[in-house]
Motif scaffolding. Structure first.
Motif, short mmCIF file in Angstrom:
data_model
loop_
_atom_site.label_atom_id
_atom_site.label_comp_id
_atom_site.label_asym_id
_atom_site.label_seq_id
_atom_site.Cartn_x
_atom_site.Cartn_y
_atom_site.Cartn_z
N ALA A 41 2.70 3.33 9.22
CA ALA A 41 1.56 3.68 8.42
C ALA A 41 0.24 4.17 9.94
CB ALA A 41 1.33 3.42 7.64
N ILE A 42 -0.09 2.99 10.27
CA ILE A 42 -1.06 2.78 11.19
C ILE A 42 -1.00 3.56 12.81
CG2 ILE A 42 -1.76 0.98 12.81
CD1 ILE A 42 -1.83 -1.59 10.40
N ALA A 43 0.29 2.85 13.22
CA ALA A 43 0.92 3.43 14.11
C ALA A 43 1.14 4.84 14.26
CB ALA A 43 2.37 3.13 14.80
N GLY A 44 1.69 5.63 13.06
CA GLY A 44 1.53 6.81 13.02
C GLY A 44 -0.28 7.64 12.81
N HIS A 45 -1.20 6.82 12.77
CA HIS A 45 -2.66 7.45 13.29
C HIS A 45 -2.76 7.86 14.30
CE1 HIS A 45 -3.50 7.42 8.86
NE2 HIS A 45 -3.38 6.63 9.06
N TYR A 46 -2.06 7.47 15.28
CA TYR A 46 -2.52 7.47 17.00
C TYR A 46 -1.02 8.52 17.74
CZ TYR A 46 -5.09 3.88 15.90
OH TYR A 46 -6.41 3.07 15.95
N SER A 47 -1.49 9.16 18.39
CA SER A 47 -0.57 9.60 19.25
C SER A 47 0.10 8.96 20.31
CB SER A 47 -1.32 10.86 20.11
OG SER A 47 -2.15 11.75 19.65
N LYS A 48 1.10 9.56 20.72
CA LYS A 48 2.03 9.05 21.91
C LYS A 48 1.90 9.06 23.37
CE LYS A 48 6.11 9.54 19.09
NZ LYS A 48 6.74 8.68 19.05
N ASP A 49 1.54 7.48 23.54
CA ASP A 49 0.99 7.59 24.66
C ASP A 49 1.27 6.41 25.54
OD1 ASP A 49 -1.16 6.01 26.53
OD2 ASP A 49 -2.58 7.10 25.57
N SER A 50 1.92 6.01 26.98
CA SER A 50 2.33 5.35 27.38
C SER A 50 1.89 4.09 27.83
CB SER A 50 3.32 5.76 28.72
OG SER A 50 2.46 6.14 29.89
N ARG A 51 0.89 4.90 28.10
CA ARG A 51 -0.05 3.24 28.56
C ARG A 51 -0.69 3.02 27.38
NH1 ARG A 51 -5.12 5.97 32.06
NH2 ARG A 51 -3.96 7.72 29.89
N LEU A 52 -1.31 3.22 26.03
CA LEU A 52 -1.41 2.47 25.01
C LEU A 52 -0.31 1.56 24.95
CD1 LEU A 52 -2.96 1.45 22.85
CD2 LEU A 52 -1.75 3.11 21.41
N ALA A 53 1.24 2.01 24.56
CA ALA A 53 2.55 1.70 24.46
C ALA A 53 2.46 0.51 25.27
CB ALA A 53 3.46 2.29 23.88
N GLN A 54 2.73 0.46 26.40
CA GLN A 54 2.55 -0.11 27.57
C GLN A 54 2.24 -1.94 26.97
OE1 GLN A 54 5.73 -0.74 29.89
NE2 GLN A 54 5.03 -2.88 29.79
N ALA A 55 0.80 -1.33 26.69
CA ALA A 55 -0.15 -2.30 26.76
C ALA A 55 0.04 -2.92 24.99
CB ALA A 55 -1.59 -1.37 26.78
N LEU A 56 0.36 -1.68 24.25
CA LEU A 56 0.32 -3.10 23.58
C LEU A 56 2.26 -3.62 23.34
CD1 LEU A 56 0.43 -0.07 20.94
CD2 LEU A 56 -0.93 -2.56 20.93
N TRP A 57 2.89 -3.70 24.28
CA TRP A 57 4.10 -3.99 24.89
C TRP A 57 3.62 -5.32 25.14
CZ3 TRP A 57 8.69 -4.13 22.59
CH2 TRP A 57 9.72 -5.04 23.32
N ASP A 58 2.90 -5.22 26.33
CA ASP A 58 2.22 -6.57 26.92
C ASP A 58 1.40 -7.69 26.44
OD1 ASP A 58 3.11 -5.25 29.49
OD2 ASP A 58 1.73 -4.36 30.11
N GLU A 59 1.00 -6.85 24.64
CA GLU A 59 1.09 -7.95 24.21
C GLU A 59 1.79 -8.99 22.96
OE1 GLU A 59 -2.45 -8.63 23.33
OE2 GLU A 59 -3.57 -7.63 24.57
N SER A 60 2.70 -9.87 24.64
CA SER A 60 3.32 -10.57 24.08
C SER A 60 3.75 -11.32 22.02
CB SER A 60 5.23 -10.54 24.72
OG SER A 60 3.75 -11.55 25.82
N HIS A 61 2.09 -12.09 22.51
CA HIS A 61 2.17 -13.15 21.72
C HIS A 61 1.62 -12.57 20.08
CE1 HIS A 61 -1.91 -12.03 23.70
NE2 HIS A 61 -2.20 -12.30 22.69
#
Length: 175
Positions: A41-61
């Motif tokens: 639900a939270i992610a659904g409020h955001y547009s798909k964005d490769s930079r945002l997605a990669q930044a989130l993925w990089d938050e591995s902790h």
């Protein structure tokens, strides 16, 4: 934008679930205990964005960031190299499940990715391969599943408990 997402995860935190996940060995330093439906639900409020997605993925902790990242990466921009890099950085089964279901199964090269991951000796990569294969079988994206039957039977001989039911489901779909 990541700060805003983290605030939303915090607002949906579930202390009991967070403690249970940590007690069960969740590898993330920060676990809000959000349920998957909340992250969706939270992610659904955001547009798909490769930079945002990669930044989130990089938050591995941060568990919830890793869960949201596959939901926000545009499928058409995600390359085989991206897929292999993300799979190689998987830290647990839950994140592998989300990655396979929310992103990898939609890739045009998903069957080839599955075959590449099955070549790995790393248990978590093999788990991701099997999870992806089941997704692809259910979506009828594997033209000839029969060549996986022997691999499934071989894997079942020494499969750890967490993989056993997944392999049985794959075997059932292949037949």
């Amino acid at each position: 934008m990541i700060k805003t997402l983290k605030k939303q995860f915090f607002a949906h935190r579930n202390g009991v679930l967070s403690q249970q996940l940590k007690a069960a060995g969740d590898p993330h330093a920060i676990v809000m205990g959000c349920q998957l439906v909340d992250v969706v639900a939270i992610a659904g409020h955001y547009s798909k964005d490769s930079r945002l997605a990669q930044a989130l993925w990089d938050e591995s902790h941060y568990r919830e960031c890793r869960m949201a990242a596959p939901m926000l990466y545009p499928v058409e921009e995600f390359t085989m190299d991206d897929a292999l890099n993300w799979c190689n950085s998987l830290e647990d089964i839950e994140i592998a499940d989300v990655l396979c279901h929310r992103l990898l199964r939609h890739l045009s090269f998903a069957p080839q990715l599955c075959d590449r991951l099955l070549e790995s000796e790393k248990p978590l990569l093999r788990y991701a391969a099997w999870r992806l294969l089941l997704n692809l079988l259910l979506l009828k994206k594997i033209e000839d599943p029969s060549h996986y039957i022997a691999k499934v039977e071989q894997e079942l001989q020494s499969a750890p408990a967490y993989l056993h039911s997944l392999l049985l489901s794959i075997r059932e779909e292949c037949c």
